[in-house]
Design an enzyme around this catalytic site. Sequence first.
Site, PDB file in Angstrom:
ATOM      1  N   ASP A  19       0.862  -1.182   0.000  1.00 45.20           N
ATOM      2  CA  ASP A  19       0.000   0.000   0.000  1.00 45.20           C
ATOM      3  C   ASP A  19       0.899   1.233   0.000  1.00 45.20           C
ATOM      4  O   ASP A  19       2.098   1.142   0.251  1.00 45.20           O
ATOM      5  CB  ASP A  19      -0.895   0.003   1.252  1.00 45.20           C
ATOM      6  CG  ASP A  19      -1.761   1.243   1.340  1.00 45.20           C
ATOM      7  OD1 ASP A  19      -2.411   1.578   0.332  1.00 45.20           O
ATOM      8  OD2 ASP A  19      -1.779   1.900   2.397  1.00 45.20           O
ATOM      9  N   SER A  20       0.294   2.371  -0.235  1.00 48.31           N
ATOM     10  CA  SER A  20       1.034   3.636  -0.197  1.00 48.31           C
ATOM     11  C   SER A  20       1.518   3.959   1.214  1.00 48.31           C
ATOM     12  O   SER A  20       2.395   4.793   1.386  1.00 48.31           O
ATOM     13  CB  SER A  20       0.125   4.765  -0.681  1.00 48.31           C
ATOM     14  OG  SER A  20      -1.068   4.792   0.098  1.00 48.31           O
ATOM     15  N   TYR A  51      -0.602   8.318  -2.442  1.00 47.16           N
ATOM     16  CA  TYR A  51      -0.697   8.029  -3.873  1.00 47.16           C
ATOM     17  C   TYR A  51      -1.922   8.707  -4.503  1.00 47.16           C
ATOM     18  O   TYR A  51      -1.924   9.008  -5.687  1.00 47.16           O
ATOM     19  CB  TYR A  51      -0.829   6.517  -4.107  1.00 47.16           C
ATOM     20  CG  TYR A  51       0.431   5.700  -3.942  1.00 47.16           C
ATOM     21  CD1 TYR A  51       1.632   6.269  -3.523  1.00 47.16           C
ATOM     22  CD2 TYR A  51       0.399   4.337  -4.219  1.00 47.16           C
ATOM     23  CE1 TYR A  51       2.775   5.486  -3.372  1.00 47.16           C
ATOM     24  CE2 TYR A  51       1.533   3.548  -4.080  1.00 47.16           C
ATOM     25  CZ  TYR A  51       2.713   4.124  -3.656  1.00 47.16           C
ATOM     26  OH  TYR A  51       3.836   3.336  -3.519  1.00 47.16           O
ATOM     27  N   GLY A  52      -2.969   8.889  -3.696  1.00 48.01           N
ATOM     28  CA  GLY A  52      -4.267   9.346  -4.220  1.00 48.01           C
ATOM     29  C   GLY A  52      -4.205  10.571  -5.119  1.00 48.01           C
ATOM     30  O   GLY A  52      -4.816  10.594  -6.177  1.00 48.01           O
ATOM     31  N   CYS A  82      -4.002  -1.260  -1.986  1.00 49.11           N
ATOM     32  CA  CYS A  82      -4.272   0.157  -2.177  1.00 49.11           C
ATOM     33  C   CYS A  82      -5.210   0.348  -3.371  1.00 49.11           C
ATOM     34  O   CYS A  82      -4.930  -0.161  -4.464  1.00 49.11           O
ATOM     35  CB  CYS A  82      -2.935   0.850  -2.441  1.00 49.11           C
ATOM     36  SG  CYS A  82      -3.052   2.599  -2.798  1.00 49.11           S
ATOM     37  N   ASN A  83      -6.285   1.065  -3.176  1.00 51.99           N
ATOM     38  CA  ASN A  83      -7.227   1.297  -4.283  1.00 51.99           C
ATOM     39  C   ASN A  83      -6.590   2.123  -5.395  1.00 51.99           C
ATOM     40  O   ASN A  83      -6.789   1.834  -6.573  1.00 51.99           O
ATOM     41  CB  ASN A  83      -8.465   2.032  -3.767  1.00 51.99           C
ATOM     42  CG  ASN A  83      -9.333   1.144  -2.902  1.00 51.99           C
ATOM     43  OD1 ASN A  83     -10.324   0.602  -3.364  1.00 51.99           O
ATOM     44  ND2 ASN A  83      -8.959   0.979  -1.655  1.00 51.99           N
ATOM     45  N   SER A  84      -5.834   3.153  -5.008  1.00 55.39           N
ATOM     46  CA  SER A  84      -5.220   4.020  -6.015  1.00 55.39           C
ATOM     47  C   SER A  84      -4.229   3.218  -6.864  1.00 55.39           C
ATOM     48  O   SER A  84      -4.182   3.356  -8.090  1.00 55.39           O
ATOM     49  CB  SER A  84      -4.500   5.188  -5.335  1.00 55.39           C
ATOM     50  OG  SER A  84      -5.370   5.875  -4.468  1.00 55.39           O
ATOM     51  N   GLU A 159      -5.496   9.839   8.943  1.00 55.41           N
ATOM     52  CA  GLU A 159      -4.080   9.813   9.321  1.00 55.41           C
ATOM     53  C   GLU A 159      -3.829  10.604  10.616  1.00 55.41           C
ATOM     54  O   GLU A 159      -2.957  10.257  11.402  1.00 55.41           O
ATOM     55  CB  GLU A 159      -3.223  10.416   8.203  1.00 55.41           C
ATOM     56  CG  GLU A 159      -3.135   9.559   6.959  1.00 55.41           C
ATOM     57  CD  GLU A 159      -2.126   8.435   7.073  1.00 55.41           C
ATOM     58  OE1 GLU A 159      -1.027   8.661   7.592  1.00 55.41           O
ATOM     59  OE2 GLU A 159      -2.466   7.307   6.636  1.00 55.41           O
ATOM     60  N   THR A 192      -8.486   2.527   1.268  1.00 55.11           N
ATOM     61  CA  THR A 192      -8.037   1.786   2.449  1.00 55.11           C
ATOM     62  C   THR A 192      -8.421   2.446   3.770  1.00 55.11           C
ATOM     63  O   THR A 192      -8.605   1.773   4.775  1.00 55.11           O
ATOM     64  CB  THR A 192      -6.499   1.697   2.426  1.00 55.11           C
ATOM     65  OG1 THR A 192      -5.976   3.006   2.177  1.00 55.11           O
ATOM     66  CG2 THR A 192      -6.031   0.726   1.389  1.00 55.11           C
ATOM     67  N   HIS A 193      -8.499   3.785   3.759  1.00 56.08           N
ATOM     68  CA  HIS A 193      -8.714   4.505   5.017  1.00 56.08           C
ATOM     69  C   HIS A 193     -10.180   4.600   5.423  1.00 56.08           C
ATOM     70  O   HIS A 193     -10.485   4.915   6.560  1.00 56.08           O
ATOM     71  CB  HIS A 193      -8.151   5.923   4.913  1.00 56.08           C
ATOM     72  CG  HIS A 193      -6.654   5.983   4.939  1.00 56.08           C
ATOM     73  ND1 HIS A 193      -5.876   5.275   4.049  1.00 56.08           N
ATOM     74  CD2 HIS A 193      -5.791   6.657   5.746  1.00 56.08           C
ATOM     75  CE1 HIS A 193      -4.604   5.530   4.301  1.00 56.08           C
ATOM     76  NE2 HIS A 193      -4.524   6.357   5.321  1.00 56.08           N
TER      77      HIS A 193
HETATM   78  N1  DGL Z   1      -4.123   3.717   0.054  1.00 53.50           N
HETATM   79  C1  DGL Z   1      -4.785   4.761  -0.706  1.00 53.50           C
HETATM   80  C2  DGL Z   1      -6.011   4.175  -1.407  1.00 53.50           C
HETATM   81  O1  DGL Z   1      -6.566   3.162  -1.014  1.00 53.50           O
HETATM   82  C3  DGL Z   1      -5.204   5.918   0.172  1.00 53.50           C
HETATM   83  C4  DGL Z   1      -4.057   6.756   0.655  1.00 53.50           C
HETATM   84  C5  DGL Z   1      -3.273   7.426  -0.456  1.00 53.50           C
HETATM   85  O2  DGL Z   1      -3.771   8.403  -1.069  1.00 53.50           O
HETATM   86  O3  DGL Z   1      -2.183   6.973  -0.731  1.00 53.50           O
HETATM   87  O4  DGL Z   1      -6.445   4.730  -2.374  1.00 53.50           O
END
Ligand code: DGL
Length: 271
Positions: A19-20, A51-52, A82-84, A159, A192-193
């Site tokens: 994940d990011s 990453y978003g 991570c979704n992004s 966060e 994820t958050h």
């Molecule tokens: N992990 C990122 C997601 O699920 C969220 C945090 C980020 O922007 O990196 O998209």
Amino acid sequence: MLADALSAPPDARPIGVFDSGLGGLTVLRALIDLLPTSPTIYFGDTGRFPYGPKPADEVLKYSLEISDVLIDRGVKMLVIGCNSATSVALDALATRYEIPVIGVVEPGVRAAAAVTETGRVGVIGTVGTIASGAYQRVARLEGVDLTCAACPGFVEFVESGDVDSDQVHVLAERLLEPVRRADIDTLILGCTHYPLLARTLGDVMGPDVVLVSSADETAFEALRLIGTDRDSAVAIGSHHFITSGDPQVFAELGSRFLGPEVRNVEGWQWS
Ligand code: DGL
């Protein structure tokens, strides 16, 4: 088939998750709960978080770099937590490696498709995730009528440890307006958050909207692919963590997302 799985020699290779930063630990939590004997390695790219808001080609490059590290550590499966990153890198990673690679987008949409009664589903995610069109593509294949909303600011609140203040509520009221107007009955938490914001999101959406977490569904997808949780000869799998940020901060904040398993944190320096 079950007998074959039970008599198969245990595969002690770890599952790799990345994940990011820390948020993918919500996916790891679901994996550990469902596959408690499987060892895992988690890479949190905290040093290059978030990453978003970043361009797709940059997130793709980071995803490839991390995945190469995890492949070198001998993982048997790669989970993009991570979704992004899933939105822009899943296809490239699945083509690059011989082991199974799964992301969080498809499992989330499939779960929503199974839950919805009206066929009207919403998804919320980072700007990068929504802009990539990844959820929209999978929703079309699943025959789901999808309404999307990018939610900049949610990640930063989580966060900072703030998940249910008045400010978060006000922001949620505003950002969720498109999905509320669309009269959905199911909302995918496409980041994820967001599971940590479930209470606030549930308040704003009301009791008739089911919240679907991609994390749980991704763990079920991993279980389906692995076929059994008899992956190791040990009773409880070991968990190793790598971070490109500060290992001590990772260990401290990580427990907020994962719980007590955050030990063995290795620092990683990108050259
Ligand atoms: N992990 C990122 C997601 O699920 C969220 C945090 C980020 O922007 O990196 O998209």
